[in-house]
Scaffold this active site. Structure first.
Site, PDB file in Angstrom:
ATOM      1  N   ARG A 131       0.855  -1.172   0.000  1.00 14.08           N
ATOM      2  CA  ARG A 131       0.000   0.000   0.000  1.00 14.08           C
ATOM      3  C   ARG A 131       0.899   1.233   0.000  1.00 14.08           C
ATOM      4  O   ARG A 131       1.965   1.239   0.639  1.00 14.08           O
ATOM      5  CB  ARG A 131      -0.920   0.018   1.226  1.00 14.08           C
ATOM      6  N   GLU A 175      -2.578   8.233  -3.962  1.00 11.39           N
ATOM      7  CA  GLU A 175      -2.837   7.395  -5.123  1.00 11.39           C
ATOM      8  C   GLU A 175      -4.156   7.803  -5.761  1.00 11.39           C
ATOM      9  O   GLU A 175      -5.177   7.800  -5.068  1.00 11.39           O
ATOM     10  CB  GLU A 175      -2.874   5.920  -4.699  1.00 11.39           C
ATOM     11  N   HIS A 212      -0.831   0.630  -9.922  1.00 13.43           N
ATOM     12  CA  HIS A 212      -1.498  -0.353  -9.056  1.00 13.43           C
ATOM     13  C   HIS A 212      -2.115  -1.482  -9.892  1.00 13.43           C
ATOM     14  O   HIS A 212      -3.327  -1.721  -9.852  1.00 13.43           O
ATOM     15  CB  HIS A 212      -2.561   0.319  -8.195  1.00 13.43           C
TER      16      HIS A 212
END
Length: 323
Positions: free
Chosen positions: A236, A265, A284
């Site tokens: 993460r 993000e 991602h």
């Protein structure tokens, strides 16, 4: 008996949507943009089931606005956007999708490892920029063979990365909260967190996001690493202090970084870290294969329908809700 009322955030394969439509009356938010909170709360006011997404905060406030909600499912392994205690207080099972994305994510991480070591994307830019006629300044990489890989978080994905790295002849250290059977099964060596950082040529981060791991990697941690170290984060984004990483790269405290996750993000296109020549960032995409995303969607649908039918989910995070 009428159909179950559910809310779906995100896109599902057409076949999976057809499965849901046979039993459910569905409100769908398929836009990649975040659903307005007021809209979501309105939709959930009479919903019995909810397929959430990582950009939706599932907390006590949301659950208080959804009095009929009986089950929540999400197509991901991580669930740091979900307050599990709040779900428990309402006896709402929450299902995620572990295991089905392990191989795809391990492939992506191994790809980042190889691409970073051999500067593959810089090589492509070199060709695109018409510099191939002058081969004396080609991007130079480093070997993986006989180098030390440190894995922070030797879970299911970490084990699969270890197998791939061993095919390249790498030596593997790892750190978890406690030693695991990886010592014997995979011939990996357990070390303290600090020793993994000190000794590794490549460091891969695979820990879940929690209060304990938030900004686990700060200025101090990058200073501990070798100046030749390659740092890869696929867990993460918030596990890493982005500014500290930027400074470490600028000041050559580490050699290179590859990220599949960022904080924030998505990372802003004008962020200074993107102007560096010793970083690789992907959007991602750890689980982003056609086959894996289908399996994730399939398990999400199975979790949701099981919860609606008062059956045990195939994959439930808060299993004690059934007790």
């Amino acid at each position: 008996m009428g159909k179950y009322k559910i809310v779906v955030i995100g896109q599902l394969n057409k076949d999976l949507m057809n499965q849901l439509e046979q039993k459910c009356e569905i409100k769908v938010w398929s836009s990649p943009q975040k659903i307005p909170r007021d809209t979501l709360l309105s939709w959930l006011s009479d919903a019995e089931g909810f397929i959430s997404r990582g950009d939706v905060v599932v907390n006590g406030e949301l659950l208080s606005k959804a009095p009929k909600l009986r089950v929540i499912a999400q197509a991901s392994v991580g669930y740091d956007n979900v307050d599990i205690d709040a779900c428990m207080s309402r006896s709402i099972p929450f299902g995620n999708t572990p295991e089905v994305l392990n191989e795809a994510t391990a492939d992506l991480i191994y790809g980042l490892l190889i691409s970073s070591a051999r500067r593959i994307h810089e090589g492509f830019e070199y060709v695109k920029d018409g510099k191939w006629e002058s081969p004396f300044n080609i991007p130079m990489g480093v070997d993986l063979y006989e180098k030390t890989l440190g894995i922070i978080g030797m879970g299911n994905i970490g084990r699969r990365v270890a197998v791939r790295a061993q095919a390249s002849g790498m030596n593997i250290l790892y750190h978890n909260r406690k030693e695991s059977v990886a010592n014997n099964e995979l011939n990996c060596k357990y070390e303290t967190f600090e020793n993994v950082l000190k000794q590794s040529d490549f460091i891969i981060v695979l820990v879940p996001l929690s209060n304990q791991t938030k900004k686990l990697f700060k200025k101090t941690e990058f200073e501990i690493m070798k100046q030749t170290a390659y740092f890869i984060n696929a867990s993460r984004g918030a596990v890493v202090d982005t500014n500290a990483l930027y400074q470490a790269l600028v000041n050559k405290e580490i050699a290179y970084a590859a990220l599949d996750v960022t904080d924030p993000e998505p990372i802003q296109s004008d962020h200074p870290i993107l102007k560096l020549n010793n970083i690789l960032i992907t959007p991602h995409i750890g689980s982003a294969t056609t086959e894996t995303r289908y399996k994730m969607g399939q398990l999400t649908v199975e979790n949701l329908l099981a919860g609606l039918e008062s059956k045990k989910m195939p994959s439930c995070v808060n299993k004690t809700v059934y007790n």
